[in-house]
Write a protein that holds these residues in place. Structure first.
Motif, PDB file in Angstrom:
ATOM      1  N   ASP A 273     -99.240  -6.565  54.075  1.00  0.00           N
ATOM      2  CA  ASP A 273    -100.504  -6.007  54.866  1.00  0.00           C
ATOM      3  C   ASP A 273    -100.465  -4.605  54.947  1.00  0.00           C
ATOM      4  OD1 ASP A 273    -101.430  -8.474  55.186  1.00  0.00           O
ATOM      5  OD2 ASP A 273    -100.973  -8.722  57.482  1.00  0.00           O
ATOM      6  N   ARG A 302    -103.584  -8.597  53.141  1.00  0.00           N
ATOM      7  CA  ARG A 302    -104.794  -7.774  53.645  1.00  0.00           C
ATOM      8  C   ARG A 302    -104.528  -6.197  53.226  1.00  0.00           C
ATOM      9  NH1 ARG A 302    -106.306  -4.991  58.153  1.00  0.00           N
ATOM     10  NH2 ARG A 302    -108.574  -5.259  58.643  1.00  0.00           N
ATOM     11  N   GLN A 324    -109.642  -2.914  52.671  1.00  0.00           N
ATOM     12  CA  GLN A 324    -110.385  -2.675  53.745  1.00  0.00           C
ATOM     13  C   GLN A 324    -111.526  -1.469  53.397  1.00  0.00           C
ATOM     14  OE1 GLN A 324    -110.389  -4.949  56.199  1.00  0.00           O
ATOM     15  NE2 GLN A 324    -108.747  -5.531  54.517  1.00  0.00           N
TER      16      GLN A 324
END
Lengths: 513, 513
Positions: A273, A302, A324
């Motif tokens: 992540d 992520r 993101q």
């Protein structure tokens, strides 16, 4: 004198000045004040619209010896540089310096302008095509200054590259000089490489073929820095500006290298992540993104952000939640433009934000992984991306040295042989990116880890990856192809290669016959 | 000496320096270079997070005599100024200059810091409450410098206001210093007034109570300019930062004035496609927007942009298509924040973009109409928004002089009487906005047009509006209320009022007893 990586460089170069030798990737602090251009003013009711380039030349006025700057977001579809220089030639101007962030084949008319004395100096981060060849053969009396993308932003902000007039090719503009790159027929996406020019040039001229209602939005470059707006028929050829889509390589060796690079990232513990990632737009680089993506999807990771030159492949990863944010200094395809226009998590950034070493912190500093190419790499891991095997200039750092310096893990991917010559050499012809900032070389026949990264070598070995020494890889290559002969160059320095901090990492000498 | 509007000002003021007299709204060109702060650098892996204000004071380090700057987007809910100055006092610092874009009642602790010698100079665009009263009574040895919002941006960019450390209260920040004002518990909307500070301060410290994942977006102030990030429990009181909603006045005289102002705009021929508009957040100003809106709706006019301090009322007009864009330097209510967050046609702009006279063109230059207030206006149309009827400082220009200078039509709306005193006087106590930039005064008893705008007077007369001379309006008021006695002030200059271009338009002398 010799710099910190042993390259022989002069202490003084005619047409360049005193040389500050490269001393290490973070060894030379700025020690200066920011550039301070003249303060301008503009009164209510004053129009910035000027009818044509000749009129704007007279209004500025553009004079002999000035430095004119341009950005390269239109790539090989650019029409503005040629248009402006044709105007300069027509008006009889001489001795201009052209600071164009990258030079492409479309800019071939520069050669004639140089032959005619209209242009006598070049400052760029990358060049390929006829101009690069002509420069390599000694076209210019004084050396071309070659910078990195971050280094150019640094040089402008620090006043080492002083711009008299920035001509900013603008896909969309309003009549008061707000500009963006996402609207109009020549939409190119981010205008990030033009941000420093707009901020620090003594005079800023926007050249557009799409005049929009005031106030234009989004605003990439603001009215507060733009002095004149010139509307022309056509700023460039959309076909040359963006490709429809960028695709992953289908070439088996390229895929093998990409797969191995992804395994290196995994073994280094970075598929986790918050992963941040930069790769180029080439098919092999995209293939690395593809394999990294597979690993992210398998493990539910992520990522944080993708950086640099942006393609539809990265946009898709953003839209799938694998990243993101996208920080976009340059878009390569229509998908990148669409996303920048519509997705608030896709951010346009300037060249300084992207990569200038002399700010309070640029984005490459936050990179986990960057995937880079090489035309040569030597046993000290120094990389050449400036000159080809015959000594001709065929590229430049662009963001290469910047991202390498910033990223936690810098991976150079390369076929062990390039044009039937070993990619690994004893000494690269032109050092562009210093070895201390390169962690791993990945080839189809094995992986070499920079000796300064012993713990990384252990991680990769423990993961069962084919780790060799760089000497071993070099010998492998030399068993397949003959060791290349040393390239004979002339004495004349045709280009200087500035490291991102403004020190000199190498020089390029005139091509032999 | 006397300046161009006849105000008596010294040639030199202790604690301020040589005075440049106001010479006319566009009579003094910049003639200088932009400020050049030291170039900074930040290496990969360096953290900007600092544990607490004391630690950041030591790290910078903050020293005696420095100038610390702050923005006022938290208004009367601000917690950061007091927090920082308490730290300064605790660490024994002395002789600081506080450059806070506006000073509110919540900043009362400044008085004690001044009394204790921690703070010895103020630089602001507006002040009200205990600090303004104490300053008026002679609290400080040297005069407060009062600027306009655009003038502050100009002074910072031009190097006349040199900031050592900018403390930027940030509703949201990431760990590398990207900041915005639209996320977190203390969301305030635009951070526009802090943009110049971030761009030009020698050191920039972000103070936040909402640390978001890197990279934060949107980015209002970028990581490239922010050196340290300090996380505190609470940057301010959300109740004091934004009102829930801003409402139109219900007061009949205010409505009458507003209606008349809208008729002036119509008679001037400005209710037409492309209308651009600025008004304040006060109930009376909003009422003007309301009547203008009615006329726009009746005639199907499609406006261009609304500018300045933004309220839900203007947001609603944007959403209904009455304006195409909002340019937002400061949001006043929750609707303004919501819109800035979500609507790509609602743009955040900095103070320089908004109103600095010394850029290549600020937004006020593109204004058709601005509606402004006054505490006094004189028969030369000079407006006072700095001092009240007793000579006490109770405001400041803010964007008043900027918008007046930029707009095609500048309307001052005012009740003919204010606190039972005529609003029109022979000479305002403190000239803030020069009469040459004021076109019309609208009162409930009639309209006065600046004699320099004869054709406008004819238009308004032809439209049947109650046009009088300003002398006639003054006499009307004096028939209702007595002509006020001249205010007796002391000799000491407690504040200087700089026009937006840095010339001196007036001084404020100490209040009489």
């Amino acid at each position: 004198m010799k710099n910190a990586i042993g390259r022989e460089i002069p202490e003084y170069i005619e047409g360049y000045g005193q040389v500050v030798p490269y001393a290490g990737a973070f060894a030379t602090p700025p020690n200066r004040q920011r550039q301070s251009p003249p303060v301008k003013w503009n009164k209510p009711g004053e129009s910035k619209l000027i009818a044509g380039l000749e009129a704007v030349f007279r209004r500025v006025p553009v004079k002999d010896g000035m430095t004119l700057s341009f950005h390269h977001h239109f790539r090989n579809g650019d029409g503005v540089v040629n248009m402006v220089l044709t105007t300069a030639a027509k008006l009889g101007l001489k001795n201009l310096k052209v600071a164009l962030s990258s030079i492409f084949p479309v800019h071939a008319p520069l050669i004639e302008h140089i032959q005619n004395g209209v242009v006598t100096a070049l400052d760029t981060n990358y060049m390929s095509g006829p101009v690069a060849e002509a420069v390599s053969r000694g076209l210019l009396a004084q050396p071309v200054i070659m910078r990195t993308h971050g280094g150019r932003a640094r040089a402008i902000e620090c006043g080492q590259l002083k711009i008299d007039v920035a001509f900013i090719a603008a896909p969309a503009a309003d009549n008061y000089g707000n500009l963006n790159g996402v609207q109009g027929p020549a939409a190119c996406g981010s205008l990030g490489y033009a941000f420093p020019d707009a901020e620090y040039a003594d005079c800023v001229v926007a050249v557009t073929d799409h005049l929009a209602e005031y106030p234009l939005s989004p605003v990439s470059i603001p009215q507060t820095r733009v002095d004149y707006v010139v509307v022309v028929d056509r700023v460039g050829d959309p076909q040359g500006i963006v490709s429809g889509t960028t695709r992953i390589t289908k070439e088996p060796v390229g895929l093998k290298i990409a797969s191995l690079a992804a395994k290196v990232i995994e073994a280094a513990g970075l598929i986790q992540d918050g992963l941040s990632f930069q790769t180029g737009a080439g098919g092999a680089s995209l293939a690395v993104a593809h394999y990294v993506r597979q690993k992210m999807e398998q493990t539910g990771v992520r990522g944080s952000f993708a950086l640099g030159g942006i393609t539809g492949y990265l946009v898709d990863m953003l839209e799938k939640g694998l990243f993101q944010k996208i920080l976009d200094v340059q878009g390569f395809d229509l998908e990148a433009i669409r996303s920048l226009t519509a997705n608030p998590n896709h951010l346009e950034i300037g060249a300084g934000f992207y990569a200038s070493p002399f700010t309070s912190g640029c984005a490459v500093n936050k990179l986990d992984v960057v995937i880079l190419g090489a035309t040569e790499i030597d046993t000290d891991f120094h990389v050449n991306v400036v000159t080809g095997s015959n000594g001709m200039i065929m590229g430049g750092s662009g963001g290469h040295s910047d991202a390498a310096a910033g990223a936690k893990l810098t991976i150079v991917v390369a076929n062990l042989l390039r044009s039937r010559l070993p990619i690994i050499v004893d000494n690269v012809l032109t050092a562009t990116t210093p070895g201390e900032t390169v962690d791993v070389l990945v080839t189809e026949r094995g992986i070499a880890v920079n000796p300064g990264r012993e713990s990384l070598r252990q991680q990769l070995t423990a993961a069962g990856l084919p780790v060799k020494t760089i000497q071993e890889l070099k010998e492998m290559a030399e068993q397949i192809a003959e060791k290349p002969k040393a390239i004979q160059t002339g004495e004349k320095i045709v280009a200087v290669v500035e490291y991102r901090d403004g020190t000199m990492i190498d020089v390029v000498r005139q091509m032999g016959d």
